[in-house]
Each structure stands twice: as structure tokens, then as C-alpha cells.
Design a protein around this motif. Structure first.
Motif, PDB file in Angstrom:
ATOM      1  N   VAL A   1     -37.062   7.836  -2.188  1.00 29.88           N
ATOM      2  CA  VAL A   1     -36.532   6.480  -1.975  1.00 29.88           C
ATOM      3  C   VAL A   1     -36.858   5.591  -3.166  1.00 29.88           C
ATOM      4  O   VAL A   1     -35.997   4.848  -3.666  1.00 29.88           O
ATOM      5  N   ALA A   2     -38.116   5.674  -3.639  1.00 29.31           N
ATOM      6  CA  ALA A   2     -38.518   4.855  -4.784  1.00 29.31           C
ATOM      7  C   ALA A   2     -37.688   5.201  -6.019  1.00 29.31           C
ATOM      8  O   ALA A   2     -37.288   4.318  -6.786  1.00 29.31           O
ATOM      9  N   LEU A   3     -37.406   6.503  -6.211  1.00 29.34           N
ATOM     10  CA  LEU A   3     -36.606   6.923  -7.364  1.00 29.34           C
ATOM     11  C   LEU A   3     -35.201   6.335  -7.300  1.00 29.34           C
ATOM     12  O   LEU A   3     -34.677   5.818  -8.301  1.00 29.34           O
ATOM     13  N   VAL A   4     -34.579   6.392  -6.112  1.00 29.51           N
ATOM     14  CA  VAL A   4     -33.221   5.866  -5.954  1.00 29.51           C
ATOM     15  C   VAL A   4     -33.188   4.367  -6.234  1.00 29.51           C
ATOM     16  O   VAL A   4     -32.321   3.862  -6.964  1.00 29.51           O
ATOM     17  N   VAL A   5     -34.152   3.648  -5.659  1.00 27.30           N
ATOM     18  CA  VAL A   5     -34.141   2.191  -5.807  1.00 27.30           C
ATOM     19  C   VAL A   5     -34.484   1.787  -7.236  1.00 27.30           C
ATOM     20  O   VAL A   5     -33.885   0.844  -7.785  1.00 27.30           O
TER      21      VAL A   5
ATOM     22  N   ALA B   1     -34.294  -9.035  -7.028  1.00 32.03           N
ATOM     23  CA  ALA B   1     -34.201  -8.524  -5.661  1.00 32.03           C
ATOM     24  C   ALA B   1     -34.364  -7.007  -5.619  1.00 32.03           C
ATOM     25  O   ALA B   1     -35.184  -6.475  -4.856  1.00 32.03           O
ATOM     26  N   VAL B   2     -33.589  -6.299  -6.427  1.00 36.09           N
ATOM     27  CA  VAL B   2     -33.653  -4.840  -6.359  1.00 36.09           C
ATOM     28  C   VAL B   2     -34.962  -4.324  -6.952  1.00 36.09           C
ATOM     29  O   VAL B   2     -35.512  -3.307  -6.484  1.00 36.09           O
ATOM     30  N   SER B   3     -35.525  -5.018  -7.951  1.00 32.33           N
ATOM     31  CA  SER B   3     -36.819  -4.616  -8.500  1.00 32.33           C
ATOM     32  C   SER B   3     -37.933  -4.844  -7.484  1.00 32.33           C
ATOM     33  O   SER B   3     -38.865  -4.040  -7.381  1.00 32.33           O
ATOM     34  N   SER B   4     -37.846  -5.932  -6.723  1.00 33.20           N
ATOM     35  CA  SER B   4     -38.839  -6.192  -5.676  1.00 33.20           C
ATOM     36  C   SER B   4     -38.759  -5.115  -4.591  1.00 33.20           C
ATOM     37  O   SER B   4     -39.793  -4.633  -4.109  1.00 33.20           O
ATOM     38  N   ALA B   5     -37.527  -4.744  -4.203  1.00 31.04           N
ATOM     39  CA  ALA B   5     -37.364  -3.679  -3.210  1.00 31.04           C
ATOM     40  C   ALA B   5     -37.908  -2.360  -3.741  1.00 31.04           C
ATOM     41  O   ALA B   5     -38.534  -1.585  -3.000  1.00 31.04           O
ATOM     42  N   ALA B   6     -37.690  -2.101  -5.041  1.00 26.91           N
ATOM     43  CA  ALA B   6     -38.216  -0.875  -5.646  1.00 26.91           C
ATOM     44  C   ALA B   6     -39.738  -0.892  -5.663  1.00 26.91           C
ATOM     45  O   ALA B   6     -40.401   0.116  -5.359  1.00 26.91           O
ATOM     46  N   GLY B   7     -40.321  -2.047  -6.027  1.00 22.38           N
ATOM     47  CA  GLY B   7     -41.779  -2.157  -6.033  1.00 22.38           C
ATOM     48  C   GLY B   7     -42.356  -1.982  -4.645  1.00 22.38           C
ATOM     49  O   GLY B   7     -43.366  -1.285  -4.461  1.00 22.38           O
ATOM     50  N   ALA B   8     -41.724  -2.604  -3.641  1.00 26.45           N
ATOM     51  CA  ALA B   8     -42.201  -2.471  -2.271  1.00 26.45           C
ATOM     52  C   ALA B   8     -42.108  -1.026  -1.798  1.00 26.45           C
ATOM     53  O   ALA B   8     -43.017  -0.527  -1.108  1.00 26.45           O
ATOM     54  N   SER B   9     -41.032  -0.322  -2.154  1.00 24.80           N
ATOM     55  CA  SER B   9     -40.874   1.081  -1.757  1.00 24.80           C
ATOM     56  C   SER B   9     -41.947   1.954  -2.395  1.00 24.80           C
ATOM     57  O   SER B   9     -42.453   2.889  -1.756  1.00 24.80           O
TER      58      SER B   9
ATOM     59  N   ALA C   1     -37.721   1.077   8.560  1.00 21.94           N
ATOM     60  CA  ALA C   1     -36.496   0.285   8.393  1.00 21.94           C
ATOM     61  C   ALA C   1     -36.449  -0.370   7.024  1.00 21.94           C
ATOM     62  O   ALA C   1     -35.368  -0.527   6.430  1.00 21.94           O
ATOM     63  N   TYR C   2     -37.609  -0.744   6.493  1.00 23.64           N
ATOM     64  CA  TYR C   2     -37.644  -1.376   5.173  1.00 23.64           C
ATOM     65  C   TYR C   2     -37.213  -0.403   4.075  1.00 23.64           C
ATOM     66  O   TYR C   2     -36.562  -0.808   3.104  1.00 23.64           O
ATOM     67  N   LEU C   3     -37.598   0.861   4.225  1.00 27.13           N
ATOM     68  CA  LEU C   3     -37.185   1.865   3.236  1.00 27.13           C
ATOM     69  C   LEU C   3     -35.676   2.077   3.290  1.00 27.13           C
ATOM     70  O   LEU C   3     -35.016   2.201   2.250  1.00 27.13           O
ATOM     71  N   VAL C   4     -35.143   2.131   4.511  1.00 23.32           N
ATOM     72  CA  VAL C   4     -33.687   2.267   4.655  1.00 23.32           C
ATOM     73  C   VAL C   4     -32.985   1.072   4.024  1.00 23.32           C
ATOM     74  O   VAL C   4     -31.985   1.214   3.304  1.00 23.32           O
ATOM     75  N   ALA C   5     -33.519  -0.121   4.282  1.00 25.49           N
ATOM     76  CA  ALA C   5     -32.921  -1.338   3.721  1.00 25.49           C
ATOM     77  C   ALA C   5     -32.966  -1.320   2.203  1.00 25.49           C
ATOM     78  O   ALA C   5     -32.011  -1.737   1.538  1.00 25.49           O
ATOM     79  N   ALA C   6     -34.069  -0.835   1.635  1.00 29.77           N
ATOM     80  CA  ALA C   6     -34.196  -0.789   0.178  1.00 29.77           C
ATOM     81  C   ALA C   6     -33.123   0.107  -0.439  1.00 29.77           C
ATOM     82  O   ALA C   6     -32.509  -0.241  -1.459  1.00 29.77           O
ATOM     83  N   VAL C   7     -32.872   1.254   0.192  1.00 32.76           N
ATOM     84  CA  VAL C   7     -31.849   2.170  -0.327  1.00 32.76           C
ATOM     85  C   VAL C   7     -30.456   1.554  -0.202  1.00 32.76           C
ATOM     86  O   VAL C   7     -29.652   1.599  -1.146  1.00 32.76           O
TER      87      VAL C   7
END
Length: 337
Positions: free
Chosen positions: A5-9, A35-43, A183-189
Motif C-alpha cells: 500500500v505504501a509503495l502504491v501511494v 494530500a497524497v504525500s500525507s496519505a503516503a506518510g500515514a500508510s 479503512a484508512y489504508l483503503v482510502a489512501a490507495v
């Protein structure tokens, strides 16, 4: 799964960063990167191995949880800035000021997370992502951009629901950590795919267009090489596809004599498909066919040049396939004899 997931984001984040580096940064483009970098960092921080290593630095404070919460708060802030940037009531001059205020609030709330006060951050996430979902729904459409926006809306809605559930639990006295559910991981993708959807779809469509135009483009460019400027090797796939459409239209114009030849003034067929079939025969054998006026070359009303060239390319491929069949049959008969 967490690493995948982290790789995709992070791949999507890299694509958005490259887009901003190649073009003039705007509040909307910067917001998408944040936004997408924050989601990647969170993942990444949600991965058990990464979280365990971070928690060794501050075992009592729960450093990994604080950083995950801060990342999703920044995600909500950046998403809200992106949504606000398309509001017609907001002057462009005020957008940067609004962005600074929203990011500042998110950082202050992040400090509150470190102090053990998650409720304000959850309230901020709910309000910010509600604005994102409401704004995004108005722009969802069956277009490349509309499809990308729909994915961003879906991902943001997932985070919104998860944050609302967390807020209810926090208010009721239960302990809740933002980003603690799958759910957060799904949302990040989903959000990361949405942010690069337009880039990927336009590239794939350009590749498909180049393949479909290859035959008609090859014959016309070899016949009229002057329509091509440069070799196009340093261009992107999307630009090469756009150039190929222009090459075909210019070559057809030259083949028609640029409107200076006498024609038989044939009437245009009512059907665009019939006109495309006649033009396909004319492209293959301009000498043995009737001289066609430039009116035949122009796209039919309501049809874009790209769509018209692709229709001609399809008709030309069908013409070649149909007329090569007898030749193949004769070859087989000769071989049998």
C-alpha cells in the motif's frame, strides 16, 4: 500488505511531485501533493515494523500514533484547500491566504495531538472532508477528470466516516487513534489512484491512439513528409498522439490539393461512416479515385479532429484488411498449384 500500500501511494505522490516540478505550482497542485504525500506518510507509519522502531524513540508518548494522526490531519487540510480552490465565490487572490490559514490550523491541531487532545483534530478532519466530499460530488462526471475526482471523493468519504466514528467514540470516553483501522489504508490507495487517474488515462489513450493511427499515419507521412517537424523523439506520448492527429489532417489537406484542384463536387454522404469509407479508398489510391474537396476532410459537425482521425484510421484498416483478403487467397491458390 502495508508495504505494498505504501509503495502504491508513494508512487502516486512521486507522480504528483513531478507534475508540480514540471509546471507552475498553484495552490491546487501543491494541495494535491501535500494530500497524497500525507496519505503516503500515514500508510508508511502504520506499518507495524516502522511504528515499532519509531516508538522506541518515545515509548511513552506513542510517537508513531501521533505522526499518523498528524499525517491524516494534514491530508484533510490539503484536501480542503484543493476543494476550496474551485469555489467560484473565492477570489484567486485570497486563495493563498486561505491555504496558509488551513495549514496553520492543521499544524496547531497536530501539536494538540502530541498533548493528548485528539477531539479537535477529529472535528477538523470531519469538517474539512465534508467540504471535500460535497464539492467533489458536484464535479463528478464520466470524463477522465470526473472519474479521478470520483475516486478522490470516495477515498475522502472513507476517511470522513472513519473519523466521524472515532469522534463519537472519543466523546463517549473510548480511546481512538486516527488511522488505526484498515479503512484508512483503503482510502489512501483510492485517493492516490484518483490523483493520478487523469495522467494515467490520458497516457493509455494516447498509446491506443498511436496504435490505431499507425497505418494511416505511416502512409500519409511517407507521402507528405513535410507535415512532420522534427523526429518527435523528445516528446511525450500524449503530445506524439496529438501531433499524429495534426500530421494526418495536414497530409489529407495536401492530398486534396489544398482546395486548388478541380473537383467533381460530389455530395457529402449523410453518414460520417460512409464518408470515412470513401476517404479510406481515396487515401489508399488518390490517383485512381475521384478528386475530393477539402470539405470531405473536415470533421463532421460535433466531431473533434481526434475522433475523426481515429474513425478514418479504423475505416482505412478495414479497407486494407478487406482488399488484402483476395490477394491472400490468390497466394494460397498459387502455392497449392
Amino acid at each position: 500488505m502495508g508495504w505494498l500500500v505504501a509503495l502504491v501511494v508513494w508512487t502516486a505522490a512521486g507522480a504528483r511531485i513531478g507534475r508540480v516540478a514540471a509546471r507552475q505550482p498553484t495552490p491546487l497542485r501543491v494541495a494535491m501533493v501535500v494530500a497524497v504525500s500525507s496519505a503516503a506518510g500515514a500508510s508508511t507509519l502504520a506499518i507495524a515494523d516502522v511504528a515499532a522502531r519509531l516508538d522506541t524513540l518515545a515509548p511513552t508518548a506513542g510517537l508513531s500514533e501521533i505522526l499518523v494522526e498528524l499525517a491524516w490531519t494534514l491530508f484533510a487540510a490539503a484536501s480542503a484547500v484543493g476543494a476550496v480552490s474551485v469555489w467560484p465565490i473565492l477570489p484567486r487572490t485570497a486563495l493563498r491566504a486561505v491555504a496558509v490559514v488551513v495549514y496553520t490550523v492543521a499544524i496547531v491541531l497536530g501539536i494538540g495531538l502530541a498533548g493528548g487532545y485528539p477531539v479537535p483534530a477529529l472535528v477538523f478532519v470531519v469538517i474539512a472532508l465534508t467540504a471535500v466530499v460535497v464539492t467533489g460530488v458536484r464535479h463528478v462526471a464520466w470524463t477522465p477528470l470526473g472519474r479521478g475526482i470520483s475516486l478522490i471523493v470516495v477515498g475522502s468519504a472513507i476517511v470522513l466516516v472513519a473519523a466521524a466514528v472515532g469522534l463519537v467514540r472519543e466523546v463517549s470516553g473510548e480511546t481512538w487513534t486516527v488511522g488505526s483501522t484498515p479503512a484508512y489504508l483503503v482510502a489512501a490507495v483510492v485517493v492516490s489512484v484518483g490523483t493520478v487517474w487523469v495522467l494515467v488515462e490520458t497516457w493509455l489513450r494516447a498509446r491506443q491512439d498511436l496504435r490505431r493511427m499507425s497505418a494511416v499515419h505511416s502512409v500519409l507521412v511517407s507521402r507528405f513528409p513535410e507535415v512532420v517537424e522534427g523526429d518527435g523523439k523528445g516528446s511525450t506520448t500524449v503530445l506524439r498522439a496529438s501531433d499524429a492527429v495534426a500530421h494526418v489532417m495536414d497530409a489529407l489537406y495536401l492530398q486534396s490539393g489544398a482546395g486548388m484542384l478541380d473537383t467533381n463536387e460530389q455530395e457529402l454522404p449523410d453518414s460520417a461512416a460512409d464518408r470515412a469509407r470513401i476517404l479510406a479508398r481515396w487515401i489508399d489510391d488518390p490517383v485512381g479515385s475521384d478528386v475530393l474537396d477539402t470539405e470531405w476532410i473536415a470533421p463532421p459537425p460535433g466531431v473533434s479532429p481526434r475522433r475523426w482521425v481515429l474513425d478514418l484510421a479504423g475505416a482505412y484498416d478495414d479497407f486494407l484488411e478487406t482488399n488484402s483478403a483476395p490477394a491472400k487467397a490468390d497466394t494460397l491458390e498459387s502455392a497449392a498449384e
